[in-house]
Design an enzyme around this catalytic site. Structure first.
Site, PDB file in Angstrom:
ATOM      1  N   GLU A  24     -36.430 -19.849 -38.104  1.00 40.19           N
ATOM      2  CA  GLU A  24     -34.929 -19.752 -37.386  1.00 40.19           C
ATOM      3  C   GLU A  24     -34.837 -21.048 -36.832  1.00 40.19           C
ATOM      4  OE1 GLU A  24     -37.441 -18.890 -33.819  1.00 40.19           O
ATOM      5  OE2 GLU A  24     -38.449 -17.755 -35.029  1.00 40.19           O
ATOM      6  N   LYS A  84     -34.097 -25.050 -35.628  1.00 41.88           N
ATOM      7  CA  LYS A  84     -34.865 -25.888 -34.472  1.00 41.88           C
ATOM      8  C   LYS A  84     -33.955 -26.138 -33.818  1.00 41.88           C
ATOM      9  CE  LYS A  84     -38.794 -28.745 -34.076  1.00 41.88           C
ATOM     10  NZ  LYS A  84     -38.238 -29.460 -32.873  1.00 41.88           N
ATOM     11  N   ASP A 133     -31.969 -28.117 -30.554  1.00 40.96           N
ATOM     12  CA  ASP A 133     -32.454 -29.755 -30.583  1.00 40.96           C
ATOM     13  C   ASP A 133     -32.327 -29.841 -29.012  1.00 40.96           C
ATOM     14  OD1 ASP A 133     -33.792 -32.442 -30.302  1.00 40.96           O
ATOM     15  OD2 ASP A 133     -32.206 -33.505 -30.847  1.00 40.96           O
ATOM     16  N   TYR A 156     -37.088 -17.948 -28.250  1.00 42.81           N
ATOM     17  CA  TYR A 156     -38.185 -18.122 -29.298  1.00 42.81           C
ATOM     18  C   TYR A 156     -38.838 -17.271 -29.545  1.00 42.81           C
ATOM     19  CZ  TYR A 156     -37.937 -22.405 -27.988  1.00 42.81           C
ATOM     20  OH  TYR A 156     -39.148 -24.035 -27.505  1.00 42.81           O
ATOM     21  N   LYS A 212     -38.595 -30.369 -40.184  1.00 43.26           N
ATOM     22  CA  LYS A 212     -37.381 -31.515 -39.564  1.00 43.26           C
ATOM     23  C   LYS A 212     -36.388 -31.959 -40.669  1.00 43.26           C
ATOM     24  CE  LYS A 212     -38.630 -33.009 -36.205  1.00 43.26           C
ATOM     25  NZ  LYS A 212     -39.332 -33.433 -34.978  1.00 43.26           N
ATOM     26  N   CYS A 257      -7.839 -58.342 -19.426  1.00 43.39           N
ATOM     27  CA  CYS A 257      -7.909 -57.258 -19.858  1.00 43.39           C
ATOM     28  C   CYS A 257      -7.056 -57.855 -21.344  1.00 43.39           C
ATOM     29  CB  CYS A 257      -6.307 -56.774 -19.643  1.00 43.39           C
ATOM     30  SG  CYS A 257      -5.732 -54.391 -20.629  1.00 43.39           S
ATOM     31  N   CYS A 265      -3.174 -56.535 -21.861  1.00 41.00           N
ATOM     32  CA  CYS A 265      -2.165 -56.982 -20.807  1.00 41.00           C
ATOM     33  C   CYS A 265      -2.513 -58.071 -20.433  1.00 41.00           C
ATOM     34  CB  CYS A 265      -1.797 -55.576 -20.072  1.00 41.00           C
ATOM     35  SG  CYS A 265      -2.715 -56.199 -18.956  1.00 41.00           S
ATOM     36  N   CYS A 293      -9.223 -52.691 -16.198  1.00 47.07           N
ATOM     37  CA  CYS A 293      -7.852 -53.303 -16.445  1.00 47.07           C
ATOM     38  C   CYS A 293      -7.353 -53.016 -15.022  1.00 47.07           C
ATOM     39  CB  CYS A 293      -6.742 -53.363 -17.694  1.00 47.07           C
ATOM     40  SG  CYS A 293      -5.650 -54.286 -17.249  1.00 47.07           S
ATOM     41  N   CYS A 342      -0.138 -52.110 -17.778  1.00 51.34           N
ATOM     42  CA  CYS A 342      -0.912 -52.165 -19.453  1.00 51.34           C
ATOM     43  C   CYS A 342      -0.415 -51.494 -20.223  1.00 51.34           C
ATOM     44  CB  CYS A 342      -2.245 -51.884 -19.219  1.00 51.34           C
ATOM     45  SG  CYS A 342      -3.741 -52.497 -20.264  1.00 51.34           S
TER      46      CYS A 342
HETATM   47  S1  IVH Z   1     -41.450 -22.091 -31.076  1.00 48.31           S
HETATM   48  C1  IVH Z   1     -45.450 -21.405 -30.534  1.00 48.31           C
HETATM   49  N1  IVH Z   1     -39.130 -21.568 -31.831  1.00 48.31           N
HETATM   50  O1  IVH Z   1     -39.668 -27.159 -30.704  1.00 48.31           O
HETATM   51  C2  IVH Z   1     -44.460 -21.884 -30.930  1.00 48.31           C
HETATM   52  N2  IVH Z   1     -39.578 -23.353 -31.440  1.00 48.31           N
HETATM   53  O2  IVH Z   1     -41.528 -29.421 -31.785  1.00 48.31           O
HETATM   54  C3  IVH Z   1     -44.317 -23.189 -30.203  1.00 48.31           C
HETATM   55  N3  IVH Z   1     -37.979 -25.912 -30.982  1.00 48.31           N
HETATM   56  O3  IVH Z   1     -41.555 -26.944 -28.264  1.00 48.31           O
HETATM   57  C4  IVH Z   1     -42.437 -23.153 -30.547  1.00 48.31           C
HETATM   58  N4  IVH Z   1     -36.448 -24.404 -31.432  1.00 48.31           N
HETATM   59  O4  IVH Z   1     -39.101 -27.241 -27.900  1.00 48.31           O
HETATM   60  C5  IVH Z   1     -39.551 -22.544 -31.274  1.00 48.31           C
HETATM   61  N5  IVH Z   1     -36.186 -21.742 -33.134  1.00 48.31           N
HETATM   62  C6  IVH Z   1     -38.216 -22.287 -32.605  1.00 48.31           C
HETATM   63  C7  IVH Z   1     -36.914 -24.035 -31.634  1.00 48.31           C
HETATM   64  C8  IVH Z   1     -38.278 -24.613 -31.436  1.00 48.31           C
HETATM   65  C9  IVH Z   1     -36.246 -25.354 -31.192  1.00 48.31           C
HETATM   66  C10 IVH Z   1     -38.771 -26.746 -30.354  1.00 48.31           C
HETATM   67  C11 IVH Z   1     -39.086 -26.375 -28.955  1.00 48.31           C
HETATM   68  C12 IVH Z   1     -41.112 -27.054 -28.605  1.00 48.31           C
HETATM   69  C13 IVH Z   1     -40.644 -27.663 -30.343  1.00 48.31           C
HETATM   70  C14 IVH Z   1     -41.511 -27.804 -31.569  1.00 48.31           C
END
Ligand code: IVH
Length: 680
Positions: A126, A128, A130, A238, A326, A420, A423, A438, A443
């Site tokens: 999946e 991740k 942010d 998720y 990451k 400014c 101007c 300004c 301007c």
């Molecule tokens: S699973 C036990 N799936 O990442 C399951 N987390 O570093 C825990 N996050 O706190 C989370 N996308 O805020 C999961 N596809 C994803 C995610 C995800 C973002 C974040 C989530 C979690 C943090 C963990």
């Protein structure tokens, strides 16, 4: 910190001091991140500190204490939202930062499960997201509670704000809805929405958000759900929490069930058999990262089977069946060579960092926004400093922080401009604003945008005078201010490229027609700070003429409904500027004669009448009336057959009954808000 003689003599002295220091730092950053929403270090830096502590504790088990950040899930919840205790704690994930560490995760999984090393495990991959983790609780299919992660055990009740997320069903659809369903997911803002919110913030002289994650956090933890409603938050689910009456046996089945109930799942989720497929997904997502409409900071790999997940179990802070892979942070270190000044549409003078060019994930960055002078002071950014720069998608890069240890002493403190740079008009900082502006209407960089705004549909509505023509008027030196528009001749227009007789006549006709717009439109068209359409209309109604408004004192201004000190002061500053008065007089001398206010016609509620009844929780009755009027409708007191809608709050009584008797459409507050939302 005081050390006893015994401590000093201990062979663990070095590690112990370091462990204490790491714990102190981690607690500090936890608080900044979870409680204050103002992280001072990146996730990567936090993870590095955390891992160092974990390693030391592994090496010196005697140093482990029950209150170590490694032994618990996170920081504390704020008091302003009601605390919610999660039935099951929201765990975090262990990190991998490259393919090798991903493969190590796979080996660990097989070792714990007692499987041969060449076995291909079924994983789910999946993106991740942010953003921020939330937990949604559906009882008998109805969304009852939504809470933030908080410290993992206790979060905050943000149900009202979560309800503003339009992609989220308030009631689950489909077959066999479980009696209790807890779903975890990530709330985030698209890059597009983030940029719009920041543009609006800068426009209002407010401090912008540093990145989409902070903007999402700020929006989710807004005490006023109406503000959240204007921030288009998104969410992808998720992970399951407690689920009673649901029988998914794997993450794949879980996702399929979610989709069946109408819950949003990231379409980029994909199964992978064997770790190499998961590594390939990680590489692929890193490529796609640049073109996604939202920020991701990695991928997550999960063992698909819930039975295997159960066997693998959890450590104190994270499950053994998942890993966060990451991406390298999109940050770089470079030298801030100068601070340039850029004058925007509304006269805001924005400090911009000129950087020694540096590459950040394939893009050469040589400019970064510094937002405003408060930020510069807060971060103590000086010319010549070595700085950390961050970029996200195609969002303008930002200076995150300074590396003070790199200072030579030659760095120079920068001060806000008094004039400014374009101007020479006075640059003023209006109370309560972070922006330096300004104040001159004359301007140059402001003129183009101010003329375009003046001519725009909701202002003076000069049909046909779009950006292209405004540009030409300026480059031919035909206009310096909006007043000059009223002195243009046919010959002037004939100097344009590709201009014909007919087009010139149309433009002249449109300018002529605009001389008699309603006063409110003219006031709005002037582009006075904080004076939007609604305020302009209120001013027109209160003062009746531009001359009266010009003379209005601060006290008279604030006595008008909805006009506060900031707006009043901004209006006064505008009319105290002689250059602005000159422009207005020149315009009036050309025959601009604003007319009386007319009621808005053609709004979405035009011809519709609303009755509000019962206890309203999402807006006041006054606000409701204003919202209806803004859309050209009427808010009335009693229900009749002609009433278009009755909006019923809690404990609505006789008016609601009457509406039902007469067959008038009854709306909840939420449904009313939905009517106000722009159609997609
Ligand atoms: S699973 C036990 N799936 O990442 C399951 N987390 O570093 C825990 N996050 O706190 C989370 N996308 O805020 C999961 N596809 C994803 C995610 C995800 C973002 C974040 C989530 C979690 C943090 C963990």
């Amino acid at each position: 910190m005081q050390l006893s003689l015994l401590d000093v003599a201990s062979p663990e002295d070095g590690p112990r001091t370091r462990v204490d220091e790491l714990r102190r730092q981690l607690e500090h950053h936890n608080r900044l991140y979870y409680v204050l929403d103002t992280p001072a270090i990146t996730d990567a830096e936090y993870d590095a500190l955390f891992r160092e502590l974990q390693r030391l504790e592994e090496q010196y088990p005697d140093l482990v204490t029950p209150d170590s950040p490694t032994q618990r899930v996170g920081g504390a919840a704020l008091e302003k939202f009601t605390p919610v205790t999660h039935r099951l704690p929201l765990l975090s994930l262990e990190n991998a930062t490259n393919a090798e560490e991903i493969r190590e995760f796979d080996l660990r999984v097989k070792k714990v499960l007692g499987l041969p090393q060449d076995e291909a495990i079924s994983y789910i991959c999946e993106p991740k997201m942010d953003g921020l983790a939330v937990e949604l609780v559906y009882e008998d299919g109805l969304l009852t509670v939504a809470s933030t992660r908080g410290d993992g055990v206790t979060g905050e009740d943000v149900t009202e704000n979560i309800r503003t997320i339009r992609s989220l069903p308030l009631r689950l659809s489909g077959e066999s809805v479980p009696g209790l369903l807890e779903v975890r997911g990530e709330v985030f803002l698209s890059l597009d929405a983030f940029q719009k919110i920041n543009a609006e913030k800068e426009e209002n002289g407010e401090a912008p958000f540093a990145n989409p994650r902070n903007a999402a956090a700020g929006s989710l933890r807004q005490l006023d759900p109406r503000i959240t409603a204007r921030r288009p938050l998104s969410l992808y689910c998720y992970a399951p929490g407690v689920a009673e009456g649901a029988d998914f046996l794997s993450q794949q089945e879980f996702f399929a069930a979610l989709a069946g109930w109408g819950l949003p799942v990231n379409p980029l989720v994909r199964p992978a058999v064997g770790i190499e497929a998961a590594v390939a997904y990680y590489d692929e997502m890193q490529q796609q990262r640049e073109s996604l409409p939202y920020e991701i900071d990695g991928t997550v790999i999960k063992v698909d089977s819930f039975a295997l997940q159960g066997e693998l179990g959890e450590k104190s802070r994270s499950p053994r069946w998942a890993v966060a892979c990451k991406f390298p942070p999109r940050q770089a270190v470079t030298v801030l060579e100068d601070i340039l000044l850029s004058v925007g549409r509304t006269g805001v003078i924005t400090p911009v960092a000129q950087l020694r060019p540096v590459e950040i994930s394939g893009v050469t960055v040589s400019r970064a926004t510094l937002h405003n002078w408060d930020e510069i002071a807060l971060k103590d950014i000086r010319i010549g400093d070595t700085v950390v720069v961050e970029r996200a998608g195609d969002v303008i890069p930002a200076v995150v922080r300074v590396l003070p240890e790199k200072r030579t002493g030659a760095e120079q403190v920068a001060f806000p401009p008094e004039k400014c740079p374009e101007c020479g008009s006075a640059a003023t900082r209006i109370a309560d604003e972070v922006a330096v502006r300004c104040m001159g209407l004359a301007c140059p960089p402001q003129i183009r945008e101010s003329i375009a705004h003046f001519a725009s549909r909701n202002a003076m509505d000069i049909d046909g005078l779009g950006d292209k023509f405004v540009e030409q008027l300026l480059s031919l030196g035909l206009v310096q201010s909006v007043a000059d528009l009223y002195y243009l001749t046919r010959d002037d227009f004939m100097r344009f490229e590709r201009m014909g007789d007919k087009l010139a006549s149309n433009l002249l006709g449109a300018i002529e027609a605009s001389k008699q717009r309603e006063l409110g439109r003219l006031i709005f068209a002037l582009g006075i700070r904080h004076v939007g359409e609604r305020t302009a209309k209120a001013l027109a109604q209160a003062f009746g003429s531009l001359e009266n408004l010009e003379k209005a004192t601060f006290e008279e201004l604030v006595s008008i409904r909805d006009i506060g000190a900031t707006v009043a002061q901004s209006i006064r500053s505008f009319f105290d500027n002689q250059a602005n008065i000159d422009v207005i007089q020149r315009m009036l001398a050309a025959g601009v004669t604003p007319t009386e206010e007319k009621k808005k016609v053609g709004g979405r509620f035009s011809g519709k009448s609303f009755v509000f009844t019962g206890a309203l929780t999402r807006f006041t009755r006054d606000e409701a009336r204003q919202m209806v009027e803004d859309e050209g409708g009427n808010a009335v007191g009693s229900v009749s057959r002609k009433t278009s809608y009755v909006v019923a709050g809690e404990d609505a009584g006789s008016k609601l009954n009457k509406a039902r008797e007469l067959g008038v459409t009854v709306l909840t507050e939420d449904e009313f808000i939905t009517l106000l939302e722009p159609a997609d």
